[in-house]
Enzyme design. Structure first.
Site, short mmCIF file in Angstrom:
data_model
loop_
_atom_site.label_atom_id
_atom_site.label_comp_id
_atom_site.label_asym_id
_atom_site.label_seq_id
_atom_site.Cartn_x
_atom_site.Cartn_y
_atom_site.Cartn_z
N ASP A 198 54.01 41.48 135.50
CA ASP A 198 53.69 40.14 135.98
C ASP A 198 53.11 40.28 137.38
O ASP A 198 53.56 41.10 138.17
CB ASP A 198 54.90 39.21 135.95
CG ASP A 198 56.06 39.70 136.79
OD1 ASP A 198 56.12 39.39 137.99
OD2 ASP A 198 56.93 40.41 136.24
N ASP A 210 58.96 29.53 135.88
CA ASP A 210 59.69 30.45 136.77
C ASP A 210 60.61 29.59 137.63
O ASP A 210 60.17 28.95 138.59
CB ASP A 210 58.68 31.22 137.61
CG ASP A 210 59.33 32.15 138.63
OD1 ASP A 210 60.58 32.18 138.70
OD2 ASP A 210 58.58 32.85 139.35
N GLU A 266 64.02 29.83 139.86
CA GLU A 266 64.88 30.84 140.48
C GLU A 266 65.25 30.42 141.89
O GLU A 266 65.01 29.29 142.30
CB GLU A 266 64.17 32.19 140.49
CG GLU A 266 62.83 32.16 141.21
CD GLU A 266 62.20 33.53 141.37
OE1 GLU A 266 62.76 34.32 142.16
OE2 GLU A 266 61.17 33.81 140.72
#
Length: 279
Positions: free
Chosen positions: A78, A167, A169
């Site tokens: 990634d 994503d 986090e």
């Protein structure tokens, strides 16, 4: 008896002077060393600079390598703007067969290298997709899903495009959970995932770490049935998964791979990567 006492006193004064001089020298040396970032560094990065694993590295960053497994694993990477223009042919030759590229963050940031990274990975033969770095403290989940889809996160059934990834986090810019309660965070995530499904016809994958998920959603278990899990854990195994997921689809196992970007394992052979792309 006076002479030995005088000698001892003289030696004591010399020893004391030596200790003082050594301490002064040490202080001067330390003063000349430039300051470096530490775990307690309070500096905040610029908006848009976050990428997959930004918070995981800061909070859980124990590096490791995958252990052997009987299940076939397919290597992936990634990337974000931090990698700039990527030499995709070199990665392909090294065994990397799939990739995810950061497209957006919040509702204002777009990866300036997205075209080269997203198109270049495709041209090299990889199956690739896009991800969105969530900032739940700046705007709603549905709004960020729209921004993502409109700027690189859309999906097409061409056999080489993976579904988008949320994503979610550690917050690199402030409070770990973005100032949200468990229920507020779950609602935000649901709004993003629901809008992405409405816009693309696909369920987005969720990238997170078990520690963050437990801390910030209360280990909510309601997304495992539909949304593939991309687990972040820099260790020799993927470890315990968040509630609701019986297995992981992807695993980010290191932030310092042998080549560019973070390195990942797809939990299956290449035909399973293709199956996810095809929906």
């Amino acid at each position: 008896m006076r002479r030995p006492i005088a000698v001892a006193q003289r030696h004591s004064r010399l020893l004391t002077s030596g200790v003082i001089l050594a301490a002064q020298s040490l202080l001067l040396t330390l003063a000349a060393v430039p300051a470096t970032a530490s775990a307690d560094d309070t500096r905040t990065p610029a908006r848009g600079t976050a990428h997959m694993g930004t918070g995981v590295l800061a909070h859980e960053g124990v590096q490791g390598r995958p252990v052997g497994t009987r299940v076939a694993q397919t290597e992936g990477v990634d990337v974000s703007s931090h990698q700039g223009n990527v030499a995709w042919s070199t990665l392909w030759k090294s065994g990397v067969k799939w990739a995810y590229v950061k497209a957006t963050e919040g509702t204002s940031y777009r990866n300036p290298y997205f075209a080269q990274q997203y198109g270049g990975s495709y041209d090299a033969g990889m199956i690739r997709g896009a991800y969105h770095f969530a900032t739940p403290d700046t705007s709603g989940g549905a709004a960020q899903a729209d921004y993502f889809v409109d700027h690189g996160g859309a999906w097409s059934k061409d056999g080489k495009t993976l579904p988008g990834v949320l994503d979610i986090e550690y917050n690199p810019y402030g409070a770990t959970c973005y100032g949200r309660t468990h229920s507020q965070m779950v609602s935000w995530i649901r709004a993003f995932l629901d809008r992405y499904k409405q816009r693309t016809g696909r369920h987005a994958a969720v990238y997170t770490s078990t520690n963050w998920w437990t801390q910030c959603t209360g280990n909510y278990s309601g997304f495992g049935a539909n949304n593939p899990l991309w687990i972040a854990r820099y260790a020799s195994t993927a470890g315990t998964l968040p509630a609701g997921w019986d297995f992981h689809t992807m695993w980010q196992y290191t932030s310092s791979g042998p080549t560019v970007g973070d390195h990942d394992k797809f939990n299956g052979a290449l035909d399973r990567v293709k199956a996810l792309a095809n929906g």
